[in-house]
Write a protein that holds these residues in place. Structure first.
Motif, PDB file in Angstrom:
ATOM      1  N   PHE A   1      -3.201 -11.154 -10.573  1.00  0.00           N
ATOM      2  CA  PHE A   1      -3.874 -12.773 -10.259  1.00  0.00           C
ATOM      3  C   PHE A   1      -5.397 -12.550 -10.964  1.00  0.00           C
ATOM      4  CE2 PHE A   1      -6.835 -14.704  -6.849  1.00  0.00           C
ATOM      5  CZ  PHE A   1      -6.464 -15.967  -7.198  1.00  0.00           C
ATOM      6  N   ARG A   2      -5.803 -13.572 -11.691  1.00  0.00           N
ATOM      7  CA  ARG A   2      -7.035 -13.412 -12.306  1.00  0.00           C
ATOM      8  C   ARG A   2      -7.449 -12.148 -13.056  1.00  0.00           C
ATOM      9  NH1 ARG A   2     -11.375 -16.408  -8.270  1.00  0.00           N
ATOM     10  NH2 ARG A   2     -12.177 -17.063 -10.080  1.00  0.00           N
ATOM     11  N   GLY A   3      -6.675 -11.925 -13.930  1.00  0.00           N
ATOM     12  CA  GLY A   3      -7.032 -10.980 -14.827  1.00  0.00           C
ATOM     13  C   GLY A   3      -7.117  -8.995 -14.267  1.00  0.00           C
ATOM     14  N   GLU A   4      -6.242  -9.338 -12.753  1.00  0.00           N
ATOM     15  CA  GLU A   4      -5.797  -8.106 -12.463  1.00  0.00           C
ATOM     16  C   GLU A   4      -4.699  -7.524 -13.353  1.00  0.00           C
ATOM     17  OE1 GLU A   4      -6.207  -9.181  -7.794  1.00  0.00           O
ATOM     18  OE2 GLU A   4      -4.148  -9.285  -8.909  1.00  0.00           O
ATOM     19  N   PRO A   5      -4.663  -6.008 -13.399  1.00  0.00           N
ATOM     20  CA  PRO A   5      -3.821  -5.071 -14.203  1.00  0.00           C
ATOM     21  C   PRO A   5      -2.592  -5.546 -13.820  1.00  0.00           C
ATOM     22  CG  PRO A   5      -5.379  -3.507 -13.383  1.00  0.00           C
ATOM     23  CD  PRO A   5      -5.531  -4.848 -12.642  1.00  0.00           C
ATOM     24  N   ASP A   6      -1.598  -5.898 -15.010  1.00  0.00           N
ATOM     25  CA  ASP A   6      -0.334  -6.287 -14.731  1.00  0.00           C
ATOM     26  C   ASP A   6       0.551  -4.957 -14.465  1.00  0.00           C
ATOM     27  OD1 ASP A   6       2.235  -7.563 -14.655  1.00  0.00           O
ATOM     28  OD2 ASP A   6       2.025  -8.636 -16.332  1.00  0.00           O
ATOM     29  N   LEU A   7       0.946  -4.689 -13.556  1.00  0.00           N
ATOM     30  CA  LEU A   7       1.853  -3.372 -13.210  1.00  0.00           C
ATOM     31  C   LEU A   7       3.294  -3.823 -12.869  1.00  0.00           C
ATOM     32  CD1 LEU A   7      -0.548  -1.321 -11.001  1.00  0.00           C
ATOM     33  CD2 LEU A   7      -0.281  -1.176 -13.341  1.00  0.00           C
ATOM     34  N   ARG A   8       3.809  -5.092 -13.265  1.00  0.00           N
ATOM     35  CA  ARG A   8       5.263  -5.553 -12.999  1.00  0.00           C
ATOM     36  C   ARG A   8       6.276  -4.586 -13.727  1.00  0.00           C
ATOM     37  NH1 ARG A   8       4.369 -11.809 -13.659  1.00  0.00           N
ATOM     38  NH2 ARG A   8       3.160 -10.890 -15.052  1.00  0.00           N
ATOM     39  N   PRO A   9       5.876  -4.154 -15.022  1.00  0.00           N
ATOM     40  CA  PRO A   9       6.740  -3.190 -15.765  1.00  0.00           C
ATOM     41  C   PRO A   9       6.952  -2.018 -14.773  1.00  0.00           C
ATOM     42  CG  PRO A   9       5.588  -4.559 -17.137  1.00  0.00           C
ATOM     43  CD  PRO A   9       4.702  -4.664 -16.057  1.00  0.00           C
ATOM     44  N   TRP A  10       5.700  -1.487 -14.355  1.00  0.00           N
ATOM     45  CA  TRP A  10       5.888  -0.008 -13.710  1.00  0.00           C
ATOM     46  C   TRP A  10       6.708  -0.261 -12.282  1.00  0.00           C
ATOM     47  CZ3 TRP A  10       3.307   1.681  -9.083  1.00  0.00           C
ATOM     48  CH2 TRP A  10       3.232   3.100  -8.736  1.00  0.00           C
ATOM     49  N   MET A  11       6.354  -1.581 -11.684  1.00  0.00           N
ATOM     50  CA  MET A  11       6.980  -1.881 -10.610  1.00  0.00           C
ATOM     51  C   MET A  11       8.554  -1.776 -10.620  1.00  0.00           C
ATOM     52  SD  MET A  11       6.624  -5.017  -7.913  1.00  0.00           S
ATOM     53  CE  MET A  11       6.706  -5.991  -9.198  1.00  0.00           C
ATOM     54  N   ALA A  12       9.063  -2.187 -11.668  1.00  0.00           N
ATOM     55  CA  ALA A  12      10.526  -2.297 -12.041  1.00  0.00           C
ATOM     56  C   ALA A  12      11.077  -0.698 -12.330  1.00  0.00           C
ATOM     57  CB  ALA A  12      10.818  -2.851 -13.264  1.00  0.00           C
ATOM     58  N   SER A  13       9.896   0.062 -12.766  1.00  0.00           N
ATOM     59  CA  SER A  13      10.476   1.408 -13.081  1.00  0.00           C
ATOM     60  C   SER A  13      10.512   2.340 -11.991  1.00  0.00           C
ATOM     61  CB  SER A  13       9.519   2.022 -14.114  1.00  0.00           C
ATOM     62  OG  SER A  13       8.351   2.504 -13.243  1.00  0.00           O
ATOM     63  N   ILE A  14       9.607   1.842 -10.757  1.00  0.00           N
ATOM     64  CA  ILE A  14       9.969   2.565  -9.404  1.00  0.00           C
ATOM     65  C   ILE A  14      11.372   2.417  -8.885  1.00  0.00           C
ATOM     66  CG2 ILE A  14       9.194   2.373  -6.929  1.00  0.00           C
ATOM     67  CD1 ILE A  14       6.371   1.327  -8.076  1.00  0.00           C
ATOM     68  N   ILE A  15      11.973   1.256  -9.087  1.00  0.00           N
ATOM     69  CA  ILE A  15      13.330   1.042  -8.683  1.00  0.00           C
ATOM     70  C   ILE A  15      14.311   1.945  -9.609  1.00  0.00           C
ATOM     71  CG2 ILE A  15      15.252  -0.752  -8.299  1.00  0.00           C
ATOM     72  CD1 ILE A  15      12.730  -2.677  -7.806  1.00  0.00           C
ATOM     73  N   GLU A  16      13.954   1.825 -10.688  1.00  0.00           N
ATOM     74  CA  GLU A  16      14.978   2.566 -11.662  1.00  0.00           C
ATOM     75  C   GLU A  16      14.966   4.129 -11.400  1.00  0.00           C
ATOM     76  OE1 GLU A  16      13.109   1.643 -15.544  1.00  0.00           O
ATOM     77  OE2 GLU A  16      14.079  -0.489 -15.491  1.00  0.00           O
ATOM     78  N   ARG A  17      13.818   4.523 -10.735  1.00  0.00           N
ATOM     79  CA  ARG A  17      13.841   6.068 -10.494  1.00  0.00           C
ATOM     80  C   ARG A  17      14.015   6.303  -9.099  1.00  0.00           C
ATOM     81  NH1 ARG A  17       7.685   7.253 -12.404  1.00  0.00           N
ATOM     82  NH2 ARG A  17       7.333   5.006 -12.011  1.00  0.00           N
ATOM     83  N   GLY A  18      14.684   5.323  -8.337  1.00  0.00           N
ATOM     84  CA  GLY A  18      15.199   5.489  -7.066  1.00  0.00           C
ATOM     85  C   GLY A  18      14.197   5.386  -6.065  1.00  0.00           C
ATOM     86  N   GLY A  19      13.146   4.381  -6.206  1.00  0.00           N
ATOM     87  CA  GLY A  19      12.113   4.066  -5.304  1.00  0.00           C
ATOM     88  C   GLY A  19      12.462   2.668  -4.861  1.00  0.00           C
ATOM     89  N   ARG A  20      11.673   2.392  -3.950  1.00  0.00           N
ATOM     90  CA  ARG A  20      11.664   0.764  -3.564  1.00  0.00           C
ATOM     91  C   ARG A  20      10.298   0.126  -3.722  1.00  0.00           C
ATOM     92  NH1 ARG A  20      13.557  -0.531   2.871  1.00  0.00           N
ATOM     93  NH2 ARG A  20      14.483  -2.468   2.465  1.00  0.00           N
ATOM     94  N   ALA A  21      10.511  -1.103  -4.179  1.00  0.00           N
ATOM     95  CA  ALA A  21       9.238  -1.679  -4.271  1.00  0.00           C
ATOM     96  C   ALA A  21       8.985  -3.039  -3.205  1.00  0.00           C
ATOM     97  CB  ALA A  21       9.207  -2.560  -5.734  1.00  0.00           C
TER      98      ALA A  21
END
Length: 224
Positions: A94-114
């Motif tokens: 939101f409003r120029g915050e770092p976009d960490l959505r790709p990293w969020m997807a990687s959490i799930i790929e690595r066995g975590g939960r978002a």
């Protein structure tokens, strides 16, 4: 004029942010509530500083912000370690915050939960709703997407975007108090990591007694 996203109205610049040098040496916002004039000065300073920092963040070119987000994601991996089995709450940028959505997807790929935070009611703690890329979203407060369904979860790690941050890890946010209310209400304390850009580091936010410092900070500078 900028607009305060917490609904407090337009940001006012009637008093310049430099007035805080007039406060007494050793001033702490912790004791300012007995002095409504001094607290009004701090609140006005915070509002102006918030607007300044958001404007500066939005001025960073999108491609530079994307490069810094990659660096921040690498820093988060170093701080958290193995995400397998962990529930990590992030945010929708939101409003120029770092976009960490790709990293969020990687959490799930690595066995975590978002999870994503959801505003239930103004002046109340947030709830965290489980989220996987592709889940149906709806518009929440300030039109920020939130999961339309999904169970409430208790995060092991909370990633919080910064507007500003001081050397004691106190966070300047959007002014609604959601962050501190939420941390105070959780049944167990998560690892709390603030994320942003180096230009958001400031000397102080003049913390209030209820402000809760973050455990760690991960920022990045613009690539040279």
């Amino acid at each position: 004029m900028d607009h305060d996203p917490d609904g407090d109205g337009p940001v006012q610049y009637a008093s310049p942010p430099c007035f805080l040098h007039e406060l007494q040496p050793g001033y702490s916002a912790g004791g300012v509530h007995a002095d409504p004039v001094a607290w009004a000065d701090v609140a006005r300073w915070r509002k102006a500083e918030r607007a300044r920092l958001i404007e500066a963040r939005l001025a960073i070119p999108a491609e530079i912000r994307a490069a810094m987000a990659i660096k921040i994601a690498e820093g988060l991996d170093a701080e958290i370690g193995d995400v397998g089995g962990k529930t990590v709450s992030l945010y929708w940028p939101f409003r120029g915050e770092p976009d960490l959505r790709p990293w969020m997807a990687s959490i799930i790929e690595r066995g975590g939960r978002a999870a994503l935070p959801v505003v239930v009611e103004k002046a109340h703690p947030l709830v965290f709703r489980a989220y996987r890329p592709g889940d149906r979203l709806e518009k929440g407060v300030w039109n920020i997407p939130i999961p339309a369904e999904g169970e409430s979860v208790i995060p092991d790690v909370v990633i919080s975007p910064l507007v500003g941050v001081d050397p004691a890890n106190f966070r300047l946010g959007y002014g609604g108090g959601f962050f501190d209310r939420t941390l105070a209400a959780l049944p167990k304390k998560p690892l709390v990591i603030g994320v942003g850009y180096n230009m958001q580091r400031i000397a102080t936010i003049y913390p209030q007694p209820h402000d809760i410092p973050m455990d760690r900070i991960v920022t990045a500078s613009a690539p040279v």
